[in-house]
Design an enzyme around this catalytic site. Sequence first.
Site, PDB file in Angstrom:
ATOM      1  N   CYS A 161       5.337   8.502  -1.942  1.00  0.00           N
ATOM      2  CA  CYS A 161       4.763   9.299  -3.031  1.00  0.00           C
ATOM      3  C   CYS A 161       5.813  10.085  -3.836  1.00  0.00           C
ATOM      4  O   CYS A 161       5.708  10.196  -5.058  1.00  0.00           O
ATOM      5  CB  CYS A 161       3.675  10.221  -2.496  1.00  0.00           C
ATOM      6  SG  CYS A 161       4.016  10.891  -0.874  1.00  0.00           S
ATOM      7  N   HIS A 248       2.991  16.705  -5.545  1.00  0.00           N
ATOM      8  CA  HIS A 248       4.372  16.890  -5.096  1.00  0.00           C
ATOM      9  C   HIS A 248       5.225  17.341  -6.273  1.00  0.00           C
ATOM     10  O   HIS A 248       5.201  16.726  -7.347  1.00  0.00           O
ATOM     11  CB  HIS A 248       4.943  15.575  -4.571  1.00  0.00           C
ATOM     12  CG  HIS A 248       4.405  15.172  -3.238  1.00  0.00           C
ATOM     13  ND1 HIS A 248       3.533  15.939  -2.506  1.00  0.00           N
ATOM     14  CD2 HIS A 248       4.660  14.078  -2.488  1.00  0.00           C
ATOM     15  CE1 HIS A 248       3.257  15.321  -1.374  1.00  0.00           C
ATOM     16  NE2 HIS A 248       3.916  14.187  -1.330  1.00  0.00           N
TER      17      HIS A 248
HETATM   18  N1  LIG Z   1      -1.434  11.162   2.145  1.00  0.00           N
HETATM   19  C1  LIG Z   1      -0.543  10.880   1.182  1.00  0.00           C
HETATM   20  O1  LIG Z   1      -0.279  11.680   0.270  1.00  0.00           O
HETATM   21  C2  LIG Z   1       0.155   9.538   1.166  1.00  0.00           C
HETATM   22  C3  LIG Z   1       0.840   9.159   0.010  1.00  0.00           C
HETATM   23  C4  LIG Z   1       1.469   7.921  -0.042  1.00  0.00           C
HETATM   24  C5  LIG Z   1       1.418   7.077   1.049  1.00  0.00           C
HETATM   25  N2  LIG Z   1       0.785   7.475   2.189  1.00  0.00           N
HETATM   26  C6  LIG Z   1       0.745   6.522   3.306  1.00  0.00           C
HETATM   27  O2  LIG Z   1      -0.585   5.985   3.360  1.00  0.00           O
HETATM   28  C7  LIG Z   1      -0.968   5.746   4.705  1.00  0.00           C
HETATM   29  C8  LIG Z   1      -2.225   6.552   5.020  1.00  0.00           C
HETATM   30  O3  LIG Z   1      -1.939   7.939   4.885  1.00  0.00           O
HETATM   31  P1  LIG Z   1      -3.097   9.018   5.069  1.00  0.00           P
HETATM   32  O4  LIG Z   1      -2.501  10.317   4.698  1.00  0.00           O
HETATM   33  O5  LIG Z   1      -4.302   8.537   4.357  1.00  0.00           O
HETATM   34  O6  LIG Z   1      -3.340   8.932   6.658  1.00  0.00           O
HETATM   35  P2  LIG Z   1      -4.628   9.396   7.487  1.00  0.00           P
HETATM   36  O7  LIG Z   1      -5.442  10.367   6.720  1.00  0.00           O
HETATM   37  O8  LIG Z   1      -4.123   9.792   8.830  1.00  0.00           O
HETATM   38  O9  LIG Z   1      -5.499   8.033   7.634  1.00  0.00           O
HETATM   39  C9  LIG Z   1      -5.079   6.981   8.466  1.00  0.00           C
HETATM   40  C10 LIG Z   1      -6.083   5.851   8.465  1.00  0.00           C
HETATM   41  O10 LIG Z   1      -5.616   4.841   9.391  1.00  0.00           O
HETATM   42  C11 LIG Z   1      -6.659   4.546  10.332  1.00  0.00           C
HETATM   43  N3  LIG Z   1      -6.088   4.193  11.641  1.00  0.00           N
HETATM   44  C12 LIG Z   1      -5.364   4.980  12.481  1.00  0.00           C
HETATM   45  N4  LIG Z   1      -5.066   4.296  13.615  1.00  0.00           N
HETATM   46  C13 LIG Z   1      -5.624   3.059  13.486  1.00  0.00           C
HETATM   47  C14 LIG Z   1      -5.680   1.910  14.316  1.00  0.00           C
HETATM   48  N5  LIG Z   1      -5.113   1.885  15.530  1.00  0.00           N
HETATM   49  N6  LIG Z   1      -6.332   0.805  13.870  1.00  0.00           N
HETATM   50  C15 LIG Z   1      -6.929   0.804  12.646  1.00  0.00           C
HETATM   51  N7  LIG Z   1      -6.920   1.890  11.810  1.00  0.00           N
HETATM   52  C16 LIG Z   1      -6.266   2.992  12.231  1.00  0.00           C
HETATM   53  C17 LIG Z   1      -7.474   5.827  10.433  1.00  0.00           C
HETATM   54  O11 LIG Z   1      -8.758   5.524  10.958  1.00  0.00           O
HETATM   55  P3  LIG Z   1      -9.622   6.611  11.830  1.00  0.00           P
HETATM   56  O12 LIG Z   1     -10.154   7.594  10.829  1.00  0.00           O
HETATM   57  O13 LIG Z   1     -10.676   5.772  12.445  1.00  0.00           O
HETATM   58  O14 LIG Z   1      -8.671   7.229  12.795  1.00  0.00           O
HETATM   59  C18 LIG Z   1      -7.491   6.265   8.970  1.00  0.00           C
HETATM   60  O15 LIG Z   1      -8.461   5.531   8.269  1.00  0.00           O
HETATM   61  C19 LIG Z   1       0.226   6.136   5.581  1.00  0.00           C
HETATM   62  O16 LIG Z   1       0.966   4.984   5.872  1.00  0.00           O
HETATM   63  C20 LIG Z   1       0.988   7.115   4.697  1.00  0.00           C
HETATM   64  O17 LIG Z   1       2.361   7.181   4.998  1.00  0.00           O
HETATM   65  C21 LIG Z   1       0.131   8.679   2.264  1.00  0.00           C
END
Ligand SMILES: NC(=O)c1ccc[n+]([C@@H]2O[C@H](COP(=O)([O-])OP(=O)(O)OC[C@H]3O[C@@H](n4cnc5c(N)ncnc54)[C@H](OP(=O)(O)O)[C@@H]3O)[C@@H](O)[C@H]2O)c1
Length: 362
Positions: A161, A248
């Site tokens: 991001c 950010h």
């Molecule tokens: N947040 C940001 O600003 C941002 C920006 C750019 C990129 N990212 C990237 O985008 C991705 C998601 O970020 P996030 O902030 O949205 O994370 P998050 O809120 O922690 O969400 C993670 C997702 O992955 C699922 N998950 C976790 N363990 C799993 C498993 N073993 N099998 C299948 N699904 C699983 C979770 O499902 P459950 O709910 O069932 O646990 C949830 O839907 C990451 O790789 C992060 O680095 C994030």
Amino acid sequence: MAAERVHVPFPVGVLGATGTVGQRFIKLIAAHPYFRLHALGASARSAGRPYHQAVKGRWKQTTAVPASARDLVVQECVPDRFQGCVVIFSGLDADVAGDVELAFRASEFAVFSNAKNHRRDAQIPLIVPLVNPAHFAIIPHQRSVQTPRLQRGFIVTNANCSTTGLVIPLAALEKKYGPLDAVLVSTMHMDIMDNVIPYIGGEEEKLEWETAKILGGLTQDGTSFNLRAESPLRISASCSRVPVTEGHTETVSVRFSHRPPPSPQQVRETLAEFSTEAQSLRVPSAPQHAIIVHEDNDRPQPRLDRDSQDGSCVHVGRIRQCAVLDIKFVVMSNNVAIGAATSSIMNAEIALSKKIIISPDS
Ligand SMILES: NC(=O)c1ccc[n+]([C@@H]2O[C@H](COP(=O)([O-])OP(=O)(O)OC[C@H]3O[C@@H](n4cnc5c(N)ncnc54)[C@H](OP(=O)(O)O)[C@@H]3O)[C@@H](O)[C@H]2O)c1
């Protein structure tokens, strides 16, 4: 050129649908002119439950769970459960995204990933839709080197991001003034209270090498990235967590290779005029202005600016002379929108427009 006509609705799946990025996908796809939510996936903790129950108590969007997602039953993230989808948007946690996304590609899905796992892969493009959609040209090669060779499947990743917020103004400056020589950047991320934590594991390295992959071109035969070997850009990044929920901020100083460098006023005009391929293709999620330039000294600010144009652009302010390099400025971008879900969706729109996405029944 206008976007190619797309047969609508186009069924899509979302992996990691219950998380922060996944929820933003759900909100954007529910209102999208081409895409229709068809299947949702998350961990075994959520699988088997209707989506609205799976996100109960942790829905972070300002609008209600969309009707088209409410009663879809959350699936485990295995390709068999996503039959009928052509495009897969992934907001999976990096701990699992690597293997899961490979399995979906091998099953001939077009995967648009937000995770870091495949960003360095030699055949996987790292595409910021307002900067380097030309990198889609490597997809035929990516398909051809898989065993067995793929007909339709591929993976495209978004950038980190903070990298996304940084490379959009850097691309605008390089387009007009030639290669940059050096960049100093300090980023301010979200989610702590009453503190500043001067370390985010892996973040500084990502900003440094991702920028080179995005701003470098493809080699002439379209089979690899040139990573700016001829005009290496030196980037020094410092990343801190600060108490902001979304948006950010980055302070940036740049030095141009060509002398004399542009003036602050020329930089202001160049950034404000920056227009991108996504805009000329007129894909639905492209912002009217890729970069909004602010004149007020106290802008941009996350709370005031993160939702303008639905978070699909980058804000730049405080453009001024730098006594050490040439020019310095402040960047602010919405990490969940252009920094994540909106980038993936805009990439998919561009891929459709360029006929990179192939539907099995086309
Ligand atoms: N947040 C940001 O600003 C941002 C920006 C750019 C990129 N990212 C990237 O985008 C991705 C998601 O970020 P996030 O902030 O949205 O994370 P998050 O809120 O922690 O969400 C993670 C997702 O992955 C699922 N998950 C976790 N363990 C799993 C498993 N073993 N099998 C299948 N699904 C699983 C979770 O499902 P459950 O709910 O069932 O646990 C949830 O839907 C990451 O790789 C992060 O680095 C994030």
